[in-house]
Design a protein around this motif. Structure first.
Motif, PDB file in Angstrom:
ATOM      1  N   ASP A 130       0.819  -1.224   0.000  1.00 16.16           N
ATOM      2  CA  ASP A 130       0.000   0.000   0.000  1.00 16.16           C
ATOM      3  C   ASP A 130       0.849   1.268   0.000  1.00 16.16           C
ATOM      4  N   GLY A 131       2.178   1.105  -0.084  1.00 14.98           N
ATOM      5  CA  GLY A 131       3.044   2.278  -0.150  1.00 14.98           C
ATOM      6  C   GLY A 131       3.510   2.780   1.198  1.00 14.98           C
ATOM      7  N   SER A 132       3.076   2.127   2.269  1.00 15.32           N
ATOM      8  CA  SER A 132       3.580   2.507   3.593  1.00 15.32           C
ATOM      9  C   SER A 132       4.907   1.802   3.847  1.00 15.32           C
ATOM     10  N   VAL A 133       5.632   2.290   4.857  1.00 14.85           N
ATOM     11  CA  VAL A 133       6.896   1.658   5.209  1.00 14.85           C
ATOM     12  C   VAL A 133       6.992   1.573   6.725  1.00 14.85           C
ATOM     13  N   ALA A 134       7.501   0.433   7.212  1.00 16.08           N
ATOM     14  CA  ALA A 134       7.792   0.286   8.636  1.00 16.08           C
ATOM     15  C   ALA A 134       9.305   0.282   8.795  1.00 16.08           C
ATOM     16  N   ILE A 135       9.798   1.204   9.593  1.00 18.72           N
ATOM     17  CA  ILE A 135      11.234   1.285   9.866  1.00 18.72           C
ATOM     18  C   ILE A 135      11.458   0.757  11.275  1.00 18.72           C
ATOM     19  N   GLY A 136      12.156  -0.384  11.383  1.00 17.79           N
ATOM     20  CA  GLY A 136      12.427  -0.980  12.685  1.00 17.79           C
ATOM     21  C   GLY A 136      13.132   0.013  13.597  1.00 17.79           C
ATOM     22  N   ALA A 137      12.800  -0.063  14.896  1.00 17.87           N
ATOM     23  CA  ALA A 137      13.272   0.954  15.838  1.00 17.87           C
ATOM     24  C   ALA A 137      14.793   0.995  15.954  1.00 17.87           C
ATOM     25  N   ALA A 138      15.475  -0.111  15.620  1.00 15.70           N
ATOM     26  CA  ALA A 138      16.932  -0.155  15.771  1.00 15.70           C
ATOM     27  C   ALA A 138      17.667   0.024  14.446  1.00 15.70           C
ATOM     28  N   VAL A 139      16.945   0.345  13.378  1.00 19.81           N
ATOM     29  CA  VAL A 139      17.597   0.517  12.066  1.00 19.81           C
ATOM     30  C   VAL A 139      18.457   1.784  12.100  1.00 19.81           C
ATOM     31  N   PRO A 140      19.761   1.672  11.820  1.00 18.64           N
ATOM     32  CA  PRO A 140      20.615   2.851  11.890  1.00 18.64           C
ATOM     33  C   PRO A 140      20.384   3.810  10.716  1.00 18.64           C
ATOM     34  N   CYS A 141      20.805   5.049  10.928  1.00 16.00           N
ATOM     35  CA  CYS A 141      20.584   6.116   9.931  1.00 16.00           C
ATOM     36  C   CYS A 141      21.069   5.704   8.547  1.00 16.00           C
ATOM     37  N   TYR A 142      22.256   5.084   8.446  1.00 12.38           N
ATOM     38  CA  TYR A 142      22.812   4.817   7.121  1.00 12.38           C
ATOM     39  C   TYR A 142      21.939   3.853   6.327  1.00 12.38           C
ATOM     40  N   GLN A 143      21.316   2.883   7.031  1.00 10.53           N
ATOM     41  CA  GLN A 143      20.460   1.939   6.297  1.00 10.53           C
ATOM     42  C   GLN A 143      19.223   2.632   5.750  1.00 10.53           C
ATOM     43  N   ILE A 144      18.814   3.688   6.433  1.00 10.66           N
ATOM     44  CA  ILE A 144      17.650   4.437   5.957  1.00 10.66           C
ATOM     45  C   ILE A 144      18.041   5.265   4.737  1.00 10.66           C
ATOM     46  N   TYR A 145      19.175   5.999   4.814  1.00 11.86           N
ATOM     47  CA  TYR A 145      19.513   6.843   3.655  1.00 11.86           C
ATOM     48  C   TYR A 145      20.122   6.052   2.499  1.00 11.86           C
ATOM     49  N   GLU A 146      20.436   4.790   2.734  1.00  6.94           N
ATOM     50  CA  GLU A 146      20.867   3.954   1.595  1.00  6.94           C
ATOM     51  C   GLU A 146      19.703   3.156   0.993  1.00  6.94           C
ATOM     52  N   ASP A 147      18.495   3.341   1.530  1.00  3.98           N
ATOM     53  CA  ASP A 147      17.312   2.634   1.030  1.00  3.98           C
ATOM     54  C   ASP A 147      16.675   3.492  -0.074  1.00  3.98           C
ATOM     55  N   GLN A 148      16.766   3.011  -1.315  1.00  2.00           N
ATOM     56  CA  GLN A 148      16.344   3.846  -2.444  1.00  2.00           C
ATOM     57  C   GLN A 148      14.860   4.182  -2.395  1.00  2.00           C
ATOM     58  N   LYS A 149      14.028   3.256  -1.922  1.00  2.00           N
ATOM     59  CA  LYS A 149      12.582   3.541  -1.860  1.00  2.00           C
ATOM     60  C   LYS A 149      12.280   4.638  -0.844  1.00  2.00           C
ATOM     61  N   ILE A 150      13.012   4.626   0.281  1.00  4.70           N
ATOM     62  CA  ILE A 150      12.789   5.704   1.255  1.00  4.70           C
ATOM     63  C   ILE A 150      13.291   7.026   0.667  1.00  4.70           C
ATOM     64  N   ARG A 151      14.430   6.985  -0.033  1.00  3.04           N
ATOM     65  CA  ARG A 151      14.925   8.208  -0.686  1.00  3.04           C
ATOM     66  C   ARG A 151      13.879   8.755  -1.654  1.00  3.04           C
ATOM     67  N   ASP A 152      13.255   7.854  -2.418  1.00  7.08           N
ATOM     68  CA  ASP A 152      12.292   8.295  -3.430  1.00  7.08           C
ATOM     69  C   ASP A 152      10.983   8.784  -2.806  1.00  7.08           C
ATOM     70  N   ASN A 153      10.499   8.066  -1.795  1.00  4.79           N
ATOM     71  CA  ASN A 153       9.140   8.302  -1.312  1.00  4.79           C
ATOM     72  C   ASN A 153       9.064   9.132  -0.036  1.00  4.79           C
ATOM     73  N   PHE A 154      10.159   9.192   0.733  1.00  2.05           N
ATOM     74  CA  PHE A 154      10.117   9.892   2.020  1.00  2.05           C
ATOM     75  C   PHE A 154      11.362  10.786   2.196  1.00  2.05           C
ATOM     76  N   PRO A 155      11.598  11.705   1.256  1.00  4.89           N
ATOM     77  CA  PRO A 155      12.841  12.502   1.300  1.00  4.89           C
ATOM     78  C   PRO A 155      12.967  13.359   2.560  1.00  4.89           C
ATOM     79  N   GLY A 156      11.847  13.715   3.196  1.00  4.41           N
ATOM     80  CA  GLY A 156      11.940  14.495   4.432  1.00  4.41           C
ATOM     81  C   GLY A 156      12.600  13.716   5.559  1.00  4.41           C
ATOM     82  N   ILE A 157      12.494  12.384   5.530  1.00  2.00           N
ATOM     83  CA  ILE A 157      13.192  11.540   6.505  1.00  2.00           C
ATOM     84  C   ILE A 157      14.684  11.510   6.190  1.00  2.00           C
TER      85      ILE A 157
END
Lengths: 164, 293
Positions: B66-93
């Motif tokens: 459905d286009g939502s994303v769950a980010i695990g509470a212990a996921v470090p910053c680098y894994q988030i900014y290296e995730d292309q879908k988050i870069r594309d869909n949630f640039p404010g994060i």
């Protein structure tokens, strides 16, 4: 008379790889990776600076990512791979970054140097030809109170060129 | 520092049981970039540190159909900014996780940890509010005791939040923002990198299909109140109005008026109120630009 001994938390059994070599030891659960390296493993190249994640003097590579070893517990490295400044030089000589730091006079007191070297290696291992902006951004988590950074940046640029 | 034991549970239930057993004498640890510093500063006397990085639900990024994303509470910053879908869909994060600490900190520090640390100056919380993110929380008593709390309702004061004894943040869930949506976060610091926000603004806007009218908006401010501050007056100044400098300026002024900061070594009250307005104006413009693609 008997001595009252307050039981502390049990030591943690750690099996890990440090600079390519297998290590196995017991570590107090509250001991930082920084102190574990220096006091248990006997690798004193990694330096303590601020002890709160601001200065980067204690930078090591943990499974290929640079981290502040003061903010990692020794117990956390079980099953992981750690690289420190001691792992940079080989039998053939200094790592190009170490050689460039010497040639460019990129150090004065030297306390920050192991952290800068490990951090810069973490950059060049993945990005062989970073521009100056990228180098400065990558090294923002490493503080030097002597050199003013320009010499350090030039040394990283020189090593990058020589490794190309 | 009080000598603590190291626990590394592999399930949520085991982590919850440990946290429930020790109460305020245990803390979960993800990156440790706040907890270990605070333990060393004797903020708490801890009997146990509960390392949550071996629990799958806390260490994964899950993109749902459905286009939502769950980010695990212990996921470090680098894994988030290296995730292309988050870069594309949630640039404010991405704005936030790329500016928290330096590279060393980003290797370890978790967005969920930034939330649980609950600092008013946290860079990660305002953008989560802008994306209407929800905290998924597990507690003692099994599945019956899971609950969801909106990120904007999570923090209750400087360093405090709604987590009760034994409860643990599992993930933050960001709903699909949909079309014509944009979000952005920026902070002011006197240095280029490696600093704590003097003030920050996280904004999101949803525009009409023509891209010239605000249909929805979120405005949240960092470091100007005891908790990340949602500004309904700024949101109301936008919604239903045309995208214009005057409308945006009215929202920015509302943000500056709503800010109720303290004066400390990082900035004065007047400076922070001024920054709140300036950053809000800039982030509305940035969010509009992103909404228009």
């Amino acid at each position: 008379m008997t001595t009252q001994i307050t039981p502390g938390p049990s030591r943690v059994h750690v099996r890990t790889t440090i600079n390519g070599q297998a290590h196995e030891f017991l570590v107090p659960p509250y001991m930082s990776l920084l102190d574990t390296l220096r006091e248990i493993v006997g690798l004193t190249g990694t330096k303590e600076g601020c002890l709160d994640g601001n200065c980067g003097a204690c930078t090591v590579s943990l499974d290929g990512r640079i981290v502040d070893s003061c903010l990692v517990l020794g117990a956390e490295i079980n099953g992981k791979s750690v690289e420190t400044v001691e792992g940079m030089a080989t039998a053939n000589g200094l790592h190009p970054l170490q050689q460039a730091f010497l040639e460019e006079a990129a150090l004065q007191c030297g306390i920050c140097t192991p952290g800068f070297l490990v951090a810069a290696k973490g950059l060049l291992d993945n990005e062989p030809a970073p521009d100056e902006h990228r180098i400065r951004h990558w090294l923002a988590g490493n503080l030097c109170r002597c050199t003013g950074y320009d010499k350090i940046v030039r040394a990283v640029q020189k090593a990058s060129a020589e490794m190309a | 520092m009080h000598p603590f034991a190291y626990e590394a549970p592999t399930t949520i239930d085991a982590a919850v049981a440990l946290l429930d057993k020790h109460g305020d004498r245990a803390r979960p640890i993800a990156g440790g970039t706040d907890v270990l510093v605070q333990a060393r500063a004797n903020r708490w006397d801890l009997d146990a540190i509960v390392d949550v990085k071996n629990i799958p639900e806390l260490t994964e990024i899950s993109h749902y159909p459905d286009g939502s994303v769950a980010i695990g509470a212990a996921v470090p910053c680098y894994q988030i900014y290296e995730d292309q879908k988050i870069r594309d869909n949630f640039p404010g994060i991405i704005d936030a996780v790329e500016m928290i600490g330096g590279i060393q900190i980003q290797s370890r520090a978790a967005l969920g940890g930034n939330l649980c640390n609950s600092s008013p100056s946290a860079d990660g919380i305002c953008p989560l509010i802008a994306y209407n993110a929800v905290c998924h929380i597990a507690g003692p008593g099994g599945d019956d005791n899971h609950r969801d709390v909106a990120v904007e309702d999570f923090c209750t004061g400087p360093g405090s939040n709604v987590l009760a004894r034994g409860e643990i943040l599992v993930s933050v869930v960001l709903p699909n923002p949909g079309d014509n949506f944009g979000a952005a976060y920026e902070r002011f610091i006197p240095r280029n990198e490696m600093d704590i926000a003097v003030a920050g603004a996280g904004v999101s806007v949803k525009l009409n299909a023509a891209g010239d009218k605000f249909e929805a908006a979120r405005v949240a401010l960092a470091a100007v109140a005891p908790v990340p501050l949602v500004v309904p007056a700024a949101e109301a100044a936008l919604v239903g109005n045309s995208v214009s400098d005057d409308v945006i300026e009215a929202a920015a002024k509302a943000a500056g008026d709503a800010a109720s900061p303290i004066a400390d070594m990082r900035g004065t009250i007047d400076q922070r109120k001024h920054l709140s307005a300036v950053l809000t104006r800039r982030m509305i413009n940035q969010a509009v630009a992103r909404a228009r693609g």
